[in-house]
Design an enzyme around this catalytic site. Structure first.
Site, PDB file in Angstrom:
ATOM      1  N   SER A  12       1.049  -1.197   0.233  1.00  0.00           N
ATOM      2  CA  SER A  12       0.363  -0.026   0.155  1.00  0.00           C
ATOM      3  C   SER A  12       0.855   1.380  -0.351  1.00  0.00           C
ATOM      4  O   SER A  12       1.821   1.503  -0.661  1.00  0.00           O
ATOM      5  CB  SER A  12      -1.132  -0.077   1.272  1.00  0.00           C
ATOM      6  OG  SER A  12      -1.728   0.850   0.941  1.00  0.00           O
ATOM      7  N   HIS A  54      -2.380  -0.926  -3.845  1.00  0.00           N
ATOM      8  CA  HIS A  54      -3.473  -0.034  -3.239  1.00  0.00           C
ATOM      9  C   HIS A  54      -3.473   1.115  -3.841  1.00  0.00           C
ATOM     10  O   HIS A  54      -2.247   1.462  -3.911  1.00  0.00           O
ATOM     11  CB  HIS A  54      -3.745  -0.274  -1.796  1.00  0.00           C
ATOM     12  CG  HIS A  54      -4.097  -1.055  -0.600  1.00  0.00           C
ATOM     13  ND1 HIS A  54      -4.130  -1.137   0.345  1.00  0.00           N
ATOM     14  CD2 HIS A  54      -4.501  -2.162  -1.484  1.00  0.00           C
ATOM     15  CE1 HIS A  54      -4.382  -1.755   0.709  1.00  0.00           C
ATOM     16  NE2 HIS A  54      -4.975  -3.232  -0.077  1.00  0.00           N
ATOM     17  N   ASP A  73      -5.236  -4.771   5.455  1.00  0.00           N
ATOM     18  CA  ASP A  73      -5.512  -5.352   4.743  1.00  0.00           C
ATOM     19  C   ASP A  73      -4.367  -6.543   4.510  1.00  0.00           C
ATOM     20  O   ASP A  73      -3.173  -6.146   4.084  1.00  0.00           O
ATOM     21  CB  ASP A  73      -5.409  -4.606   3.214  1.00  0.00           C
ATOM     22  CG  ASP A  73      -6.469  -5.494   2.203  1.00  0.00           C
ATOM     23  OD1 ASP A  73      -6.885  -7.039   2.535  1.00  0.00           O
ATOM     24  OD2 ASP A  73      -5.743  -5.695   0.610  1.00  0.00           O
TER      25      ASP A  73
END
Lengths: 275, 196
Positions: B18, B45, B137
């Site tokens: 991310s 992401h 996540d």
């Protein structure tokens, strides 16, 4: 045998049970997503396994309705992917204008956002009066929402921005009336729309369409079912008819790749080839 | 704790990153040879507007990098990047599928969704790697990879741009390696020296 292989058997048996009992055929859906959604439902329930879930949905039709809604993904927007609608306006509409009458099929229309987008586009291009739009979905609940044409007012900011990027010619607020938390779409936009229950998996051809729009539906099908549905689209289109898919969908890995040509670079707009 | 891994026995590598992920991926990819055998599948992401990620990552990388396409067959030696705004999943027949289901851990694509579906298909032949990032996540995905007998690698939180994602993965399961980016790159390239 690995646990995941046993789980896959449970998923297949459950889908078979749904088909035999209720007639809905999810057996050729892309499995990874179906499996995820089933396990999600399992965790939210008091049930211990997919086999138990299968038993429950065979005897509890209300529970089956819940599963049916889990399987139906209704993520959509008005003028979703504005560049697609702009390309439609610039490249496809001029061709459609040469026809005396136009038939459009929006397959898997969900809650109708793209149906109203298409109606607005055809309206602004002075084509709507000689158009018939067929908007179909297998999910009766969501199809009723499409019929109502009432959307959350909070979405209108995004839709207005999409509309402008898509080459909209008027003020987007001309097309709806705001009431409390809702935007009620202008009634005249559905004057030429027939909303109908149609299941792409089990139902037949829709005849002589000039344009079929089916966006972000095929991604949930496996290859076999994709090929079946693409053949159905091919048969339902007139010569030179257009097929519009979602921005990450393509015919490249399908059996129909040679039956269509891509007509707009960078957009998923195909034209049926003459044979 | 660091044992030499025989990378060849694994078929596929999944990577989740991310915030700070682009630089982290570039570093790892710079260690990989042009004839790297495994398929690498990446969820990073990013905002729905980002488009040219494969091109951005292409610099300093000898392998082929491309966006993962719906129904595409997963081939060894290729780095696949999840398209923005769709969940990326692995199907039983080792092809990709996409989905517009709601965000998972506020993310679409979600690392958990990729890792869990890949673990289902590849089982013990899967390597999962969690890199820098600001949420949790991937932690459930790593757990599932471990449960299926695969190998779990996490970026050393003290070296991460943002450490919450690596920390969440380490907290959720017994991971196999906690390493700096350079060492993850060397491990994948099978050049990590055995510990003294």
């Amino acid at each position: 045998m690995k646990n995941s292989a046993s789980e896959n058997i449970e998923v297949k048996l459950l889908l078979e049970a749904i088909y035999l009992k209720y007639g809905y055929d999810f057996r050729n859906y892309a499995m990874a997503s179906i499996k995820r959604r089933l396990f999600h439902r399992l965790l939210a329930s008091e049930l211990k396994s997919l086999s138990e879930m299968q038993h429950k949905l065979l005897y509890d039709s209300a529970f089956f309705e819940t599963i049916l809604l889990d399987f139906s993904i209704n993520v959509t927007e008005m003028f979703r992917d504005p560049s697609f609608y702009l390309a439609l306006r610039k490249e496809v509409i001029p061709v459609l204008k040469t026809y005396p009458f136009i038939k459009v099929w929006n397959a898997g229309c969900s809650s109708g956002e793209e149906v109203y987008s298409m109606a607005i586009l055809l309206n602004e291009e002075s084509l709507y009066a000689r158009t018939q739009i067929y908007a179909t979905d297998y999910n009766e609940f969501i199809l009723n929402k499409a019929r109502d044409g009432i959307f959350p007012i909070d979405c209108m900011k995004k839709y207005t921005s999409n509309y402008i990027k898509a080459g909209g010619k008027k003020s987007f607020s001309d097309y709806y009336t705001a009431k409390y938390d809702s935007a009620i779409m202008e009634k005249s936009l559905k004057a030429k729309v027939v909303f109908a229950d149609h299941n792409l998996v089990t139902d037949r051809v829709f005849g002589e369409m000039n344009l079929i729009m089916c966006r972000n539906v095929l991604i949930y099908f496996d290859k076999k079912l994709q090929n079946r549905v693409l053949k159905l689209f091919h048969e339902s289109l007139c010569h030179g008819g257009f097929l519009c898919l979602g921005s990450k969908e393509s015919l490249r890995f399908s059996e129909c790749a040679d039956d269509f040509e891509n007509v707009v670079k960078g957009e998923v707009i195909y034209k049926k080839k003459h044979k | 704790m660091l044992k030499p891994e025989c990378i060849n026995k694994y078929e596929t590598v999944v990577i989740g990153a991310s915030t700070g992920g682009i630089d982290a991926l570039r570093t790892i990819f710079s260690f990989l040879p042009a004839d790297f055998k495994q398929a690498i599948i990446v969820v990073l992401h990013l905002s729905p507007q980002s488009r040219a990620l494969p091109q951005v990552l292409n610099r300093q990388c000898r392998m082929v990098i491309k966006e993962a396409e719906e129904k595409e067959e997963i081939r060894g030696g290729v780095i696949y990047i999840a398209p923005a705004n769709y969940h990326l999943m692995v199907e039983e027949d080792k092809t990709f599928s996409l989905s517009l289901e709601g965000p998972v851990n506020y993310a679409r694509p979600s690392i958990d969704v990729l890792f869990e579906t890949a673990a289902d298909v590849y089982g013990e032949n899967l390597i999962g790697i969690i890199l820098t990032g600001g949420n949790k996540d991937g932690s459930q995905g790593v757990k599932k990879i471990k449960k299926g007998g695969g190998l779990a690698i996490v970026q050393d939180p003290s070296t991460a741009n943002v450490d919450s994602m690596p920390r969440a993965a380490i907290a959720a399961s017994e991971v196999d390696h906690i390493l700096s980016l350079d060492k993850i790159g060397l491990l994948l390239a099978d050049r990590l020296p055995a510990p003294d």
